[in-house]
Every structure is written in C-alpha cells, then in structure tokens.
Design an enzyme around this catalytic site. Sequence first.
Site, short mmCIF file in Angstrom:
data_model
loop_
_atom_site.label_atom_id
_atom_site.label_comp_id
_atom_site.label_asym_id
_atom_site.label_seq_id
_atom_site.Cartn_x
_atom_site.Cartn_y
_atom_site.Cartn_z
N ARG A 103 70.05 85.54 2.12
CA ARG A 103 70.93 85.86 2.36
C ARG A 103 71.87 87.48 1.57
O ARG A 103 71.92 88.14 2.38
CB ARG A 103 71.61 85.87 3.56
CG ARG A 103 72.13 84.99 3.43
CD ARG A 103 72.81 83.88 4.90
NE ARG A 103 73.49 84.73 5.51
CZ ARG A 103 74.23 84.03 6.29
NH1 ARG A 103 74.32 82.26 6.81
NH2 ARG A 103 75.10 84.28 7.15
N HIS A 114 78.46 87.42 4.57
CA HIS A 114 79.21 86.86 5.81
C HIS A 114 80.45 87.89 5.36
O HIS A 114 81.05 88.31 7.09
CB HIS A 114 80.40 85.61 5.48
CG HIS A 114 79.53 84.49 6.22
ND1 HIS A 114 78.42 83.50 5.64
CD2 HIS A 114 78.27 83.85 7.33
CE1 HIS A 114 77.82 82.92 5.69
NE2 HIS A 114 78.16 82.68 7.24
N ARG A 119 83.71 81.15 14.90
CA ARG A 119 83.18 80.28 13.26
C ARG A 119 84.58 80.26 13.35
O ARG A 119 85.33 80.74 12.28
CB ARG A 119 82.87 81.12 12.52
CG ARG A 119 81.38 81.79 12.64
CD ARG A 119 81.15 83.37 11.58
NE ARG A 119 79.34 83.71 11.13
CZ ARG A 119 79.23 84.32 12.50
NH1 ARG A 119 79.67 84.99 12.40
NH2 ARG A 119 77.08 84.31 12.11
N ASN A 122 70.83 83.76 10.65
CA ASN A 122 70.62 84.17 9.85
C ASN A 122 70.52 83.39 8.62
O ASN A 122 69.31 84.17 7.35
CB ASN A 122 71.95 84.70 9.63
CG ASN A 122 72.74 85.78 10.46
OD1 ASN A 122 71.30 86.47 11.54
ND2 ASN A 122 74.15 85.60 10.74
N ASP A 123 70.13 82.03 8.93
CA ASP A 123 70.43 81.82 7.10
C ASP A 123 68.55 80.73 7.93
O ASP A 123 68.09 80.84 7.22
CB ASP A 123 70.99 79.74 7.38
CG ASP A 123 72.36 79.99 7.03
OD1 ASP A 123 72.29 80.75 5.99
OD2 ASP A 123 73.75 79.49 7.82
N GLU A 164 68.68 75.98 11.57
CA GLU A 164 68.83 77.04 10.94
C GLU A 164 68.50 76.53 9.57
O GLU A 164 68.26 77.52 8.51
CB GLU A 164 70.50 76.99 10.11
CG GLU A 164 71.76 76.84 11.27
CD GLU A 164 73.16 77.31 11.05
OE1 GLU A 164 73.31 78.60 10.12
OE2 GLU A 164 73.39 76.06 10.38
N ARG A 177 82.15 76.02 16.45
CA ARG A 177 81.43 75.50 15.76
C ARG A 177 82.05 75.08 14.24
O ARG A 177 83.53 75.05 14.21
CB ARG A 177 80.85 76.35 14.79
CG ARG A 177 79.94 76.45 12.98
CD ARG A 177 78.81 77.04 12.99
NE ARG A 177 79.28 78.07 12.22
CZ ARG A 177 79.02 79.41 11.67
NH1 ARG A 177 77.83 79.14 12.12
NH2 ARG A 177 79.64 80.20 10.93
N CYS A 214 72.46 82.62 18.11
CA CYS A 214 73.82 83.20 17.64
C CYS A 214 73.91 83.68 16.50
O CYS A 214 74.77 84.13 15.69
CB CYS A 214 74.99 81.80 17.78
SG CYS A 214 74.43 81.07 16.67
C1 PEP Z 1 73.48 82.01 11.52
O1 PEP Z 1 73.20 81.17 10.14
O2 PEP Z 1 72.48 82.25 11.55
C2 PEP Z 1 74.58 81.75 12.03
C3 PEP Z 1 75.23 82.46 13.44
O3 PEP Z 1 75.44 81.29 11.14
P1 PEP Z 1 76.29 82.14 9.60
O4 PEP Z 1 75.82 83.12 9.73
O5 PEP Z 1 77.50 82.31 10.03
O6 PEP Z 1 76.34 81.24 8.87
MG MG Z 2 74.24 79.78 9.48
#
Ligand code: PEP
Ligand code: MG
Length: 756
Positions: free
Chosen positions: A639, A364, A471, A628-629, A605, A507, A676
């Site tokens: 990650r 993050h 976020r 991402n997740d 996710e 979110r 996203c």
């Molecule tokens: C994701 O997981 O792609 C996402 C947008 O949320 P974050 O990166 O904040 O976990």
């Molecule tokens: Mg996420």
Amino acid sequence: MLDRLREIVQEVNSAKDLQSALDVIVSRVRAAMTTQVCSVYLLDTDISCHVLMASEGLRKESVGHVSLQLDEGLVGLVARNAEPVNLVDAQSHPNYHYLSETGEEQFSSFLGVPIIHHRKVLGVLVVQHQEKRSFDAGEEAFLITLSAQLAGVIAAAEATGAIQGTSPSGQRRSDTCFDGISGASGVAIGTAAVVFLQADLNLIPVRQADDIETEIADFNIALEAVREDIRQLSASVGHQLRPEERELFEVYLRMLDDDALGREVIELIRQGHWAQGALAEVAIDHVKSFEQMKDPYLRERAADIKDLCSRVLFYLQESEAATPREYPDNTILVGEELAPSMLMEVPREKLVGIISVKGSGNSHVAILARTMGIPTVMGAVDLPYRKLDGRLLIVDGYNGTVYSNPSEQLMVRYREVIKEEEQLVRGLEVLINLPCITPDDHRVRLWVNTGLMSDVVRSLDHGAEGIGLFRTEVPFLLSERFPSEDEQAAIYREQLQAFAPKKVTMRTLDVGGDKALPYFPIEEANPFLGWRGIRVTLDHPEIFIAQARAMLRASEGLNNLQIMLPMVSNLQEVHSAIQIIKRAFRELQEEGLEVMMPPIGVMIELPAAVYLTRALCQIVDFVSVGSNDLTQYLLAVDRNNPRVADLYSSFHPAVLYALQQVVDGAHAEGKQVSICGEMAGDPGAAILLMAMGFDILSMNASTLLRVKAVIRAMTLETAKSVLADVMQMTDAQSIRRCVDLALYNAGVDRLLRSSR
Ligand code: PEP
Ligand code: MG
C-alpha cells in the site's frame, strides 16, 4: 566492462548539474567504446524537439543549437519506437536527416539507444563512427545498460532545472508538473517548507541563510564541539590503541581544520547558503570523490568524512532545535518520507498542503492527512524536493500532481477549483442533522475514524454517529516514549466523553508495517508481513495490559467503549487477547472501579481472516473490515509503494467478493459488521458496501457528508442492482466506470471529484 560502467555512473552521479552530467557522459562513453562520436539528444517538451545537448566528436558550436522535430531523423526513430537503431551506413537509411552544423557527414556507422525513465523516453544516446562497421552485440548491450542507469540521473537533473524554471535546452518554463499519487483530495496553493529527518546529510534541503554571520558563528561552535569530542575520545581510549590507530584522531582533527572542510563550508555560507546546507554539500562532494578513489585505503576515508560531518550536523541541529521553526502562511509541507509528528509541528491554521516523495495513497501519513482534510500528493518520486524550500507550489490532491513555477493562468484556474470546493462543502452542511437514509427508507450508520482529539471535534460537527476506528497508535506516534497508563487513560477519556453515549471503537496498538514508533524501532526485511499489530502486543503483554487498563478506566461511568483487535490471522490470537483484556477488567474491579466489560471485535484485514469470519464471529461481538490492508494482502500490492499504486484498487473484483463473504458470514452468525478502511469514505464504493449489507460505514470526517448525500440520493434497490452488475465484471476499471455511471444517473456525480 562492469567496472567501467560503475565508474561512469558514479562520476555522472556526482555532477553538479544537467549540463555537467551530460558532458561527462559523452566524453566517458566515447572513450569507453573507442568511438569517434558520442552525443546526447534530450527531448525538450516546451519546444517539442530533440535538442543536441552534449557531444564529443560533433562540432562544438552546434551543441545546444541544433534540434530535430519529434519524429525527425534517426534520433526521432529511436525515440518513437523506444528501441535501439544500429546501422553500418546511417546515411543510406530513409530516416537519416542531415544536420549540416554538426559536421556529421563524415560518420557512417550509427548506434542510438533510447534513454527511458518511468516508461517515458527522455532522449537518445548516440555513438557514431567514421568507418563502416556495425557495432557488435556487446557494444549495443553496454550502451543500453548504461543508458538505463543514467536515465534516473538525467531525469533528476532535468527536474532540478525545471524547478529553477528552465527546460533542458534553457527555455523559460512555467507550470512544471510532477506526477505523484492522490493522498488526500483538494487543492492547495502555498509555499513549500521542506522538512527532513535529523542528522542525515543527504536529506538537508537547500535554503538561503537568514543571517550569514550567525550561520558562520553556529558552524564554528558546532565544529569546535566535534573537535572537543575527538580530543576527549583520544584522551580516554588513546592509550589502548596502537600508534597508527591513534594517528587517526590526528587525521580527523586535521580534516576539521579551518583550512580544510571548515574553510569550504564557510565559503559556501558566505555565498548565501545556510550552515547545514553548506556542510551537507561539502560533505557529499568529498564523500563522492573519496568513494571513487582506486586506492582502498583512501576509499574508506569516505566513511570518516561522512561520520565527522554528521557529528557537526548533529551539533548544528541541536542549536537549531532551541529555536523552533517559523512556518510561512499557507505552508505546503514537503519531505522525503513524512512522519505524523512532522505534520503536527506546523500550526494547523498554516498548513494547507502536503507532499511526500515516498509512500502511496494508503500510507498512514496520507490517511492522517485525509482525516485532517489537507490536500496531499504522495509518491512524487521525481520531485527534487531538497531544492523546493520557499517556492510557490500548487498541490492538486485530486489528480496527484504538483506544479512548480505556476503561471498566472494556472493559478487562476486552481483558485476557481478551491472556490468551487468551498461552495460544495457549504452546500453539504445542510445534511448534518438529517438522517442517513435512502429514498426507500434503508438506514445506514455513518461513523468516523479518528486519531487526534481535533478529529473528534470535526466529526461531531459533521454529524457522526459513533467512532468506528480510533487509531490508538496516533498518540503513541506523536510521543517520545510509550505513554504511561495514566496518560493513555486521559487521552481515551477525552474521546469517549466527547462522543458519549455514542459508541467509540478503540483499536489496540497497531504498530509495525509503515508505522514505526521512534522509540521502538522494528527493523525487518518485509515489515508488512512481519511483526505488526496484535503480533507485537501479544509478545509484549506489559504494553497490552497497560493499554487495556487505560481504555477500561477511561470508560468508567460512560460505558460506550468497544475494543477492536488489528491484524488477526488466527483464533488463538483472539483468545489470548481476550484473556488479557479480561485480566485487566478483573484487576480494575478488584481495585474498586465500576467498569463494564466492553464488546470486543476483530478487524478482518487478512485473507485468512476472511475465510475465518464465521469462526471469529463465534468468539467476538462484532467484526470490522480493514479494507486498506485487506486490499494490500489480497492483491499482493504494497500500500506504500508508488510503483505499484495503479494495481492497488479496492474495486478489484477479488476484494468485492471477499467483502461480500465477510458480510454474509457475520450476518449468518448474527453479528454486526462494519468497514473502516478508506473505501468506506469513497461515495462510489459506499453504495456498493451498503448494497452488500454492511451495518456501519466508518470513514474520515471530511468525507462523511458526501457519502451521506449519495446514500440519500440512491435507493437501496438501485444500489443492489448496481452491485449485481459489478459482481459480474472481471476488472476494477469497468467496475469503477459502472459505479460512476450510477452516481451520474442519481445526479450526484459532482461529488465524485472530491473522492479519492
Ligand atoms: C485498514 O487496514 O483498512 C485499517 C483501517 O487499518 P489501517 O489503515 O490503520 O492499517
Ligand atoms: Mg490495517
């Protein structure tokens, strides 16, 4: 053997520099293996040779002076094959290379093992014996095990030397390169400012004292404060203790005496160290020597020293906190594990680059850095960051590398890259007010991800059409306690108002995983598989309802709010969350507010949610993929973990199949689908996502114009044919190459370098 191994490793660990570490290794290994010679040869890349760096048994005069070409001798053979060589009669081996200065002709048997760190051979550890005998399997295993354990220590000591401008054999070194992972693209040249978590002796950076007398005075005040604490503790609980326990307080006070720890710290300050650094160095030294003691009673005293010194450190830091830190112009922020609040402490106009020793491209902090447009390198695990304060560095966020001691040539090259980048960005500005439309008239919506108010301003400047992901945890992470409902409402209102009438997707709080709130610690063995996102907020309805109320209140009269739920793995979670949001809505209506019920969506996710897309779409208004997740969970690749960072790819065919399934599922239910995750801001990925049918791509403001430029240059038809091709491929690398080629053919490949 195990005990001996542990002892040697511990002793080497506490050596103060590379040479002392190597000297300890050769003398201890020779004794442990009862051989006549033990030597270490290290690769010096500046002269492309293996240099004899330390030896017990060979002629002392030859140490540091003899070297072998890369492939030369038995040492070269061990290094090239990265395998041990065990010989009864070394001289009869065709690779034997006689080094007359060493006097090694008297030794027949030879065992050499490679020293390997992160797949690189750093050098060779050799034992030799006069008598013609073969080293047995046990001895070979011992040397291999030892070498594996020492490799990290040697690498760290070498890296420290490199930072100070010397190669292993003492050559002047410039352009020392440390590898990491790209966190945010771009290049920065600036001065390192090392930041660290409070009250951890192991993290205190080495720094020069500004004013020696002030440092000594501060240290004495901190020392006296701890003495006073101990006296008070002794007075308040002393009567409940047995005499021998009470004595411990006396021992502590003696340790803090001006003649003991205190004197050593002051001596180091007088040599020019700042008080915290001097204290940390003395403490770590003593802790290590106590930990090595055989006597269990004395060994336990290591913990006492650590505790006492941490208390002194606490007082020192408290006095330091009263005077906020001055950051240099062009600050490159460096830390072991950077927290968002550390980024915020540096004035924005001074912060040009970020380096984090831990974490990976999708941590993050990296995402926050990308949102802020600051070149970042993550996972620079070999960087001796504590020694970097005040040094000139280059951060190459495109390739994920850090350079120290940069030469003038390298600086010139990177200054040019910075200039080109600025020109590219200026060139893209003409696109701000143009629609995001392909040459064959397909319209794609480009939204942004935000966290801070400054992102909103930048996003509007870049022509964003909505917020696809706010976020909300970012303001929570920057606060020292849970923000109140009123405070939250004010923050949310700013975002909604700035974008109105464009949509803003908020979110609900997504903490856990690598996002820990300092005031709400979550300790878990597997945080990414644990209490995260909606799981936390459903277990704490008081937090959830306050947030939902704040969002709804903030939207009064604007009506551009959408609420999105993170980390959903089943329908029940969504039903429960909707109930809470509806309750907040009813409460506010009863309180007389004119709020509207916002659209509610979920993030896809988790693999479970991919399979449930259609069912989820039947109970929500929209879905948004958190790639991402999703990538992390589909590929079982953390990650945040730099070790497996090259396995983490959103171009993995499994990820692409899952994305297509989500789009088809959502559209079959007549619902809007967006994405996203960071992938949406990658110009190459964006064309695949467009071809899959995503309605909205939501990304960091800094990538928006590049993505727009690519979409405006490629027809939907071409993008669909590229997608059809890559869907036949079975590995991420081929897919990436195919996409890069498509961008090249569309004449927009120059935008590539800037994408992560
Ligand atoms: C994701 O997981 O792609 C996402 C947008 O949320 P974050 O990166 O904040 O976990
Ligand atoms: Mg996420």
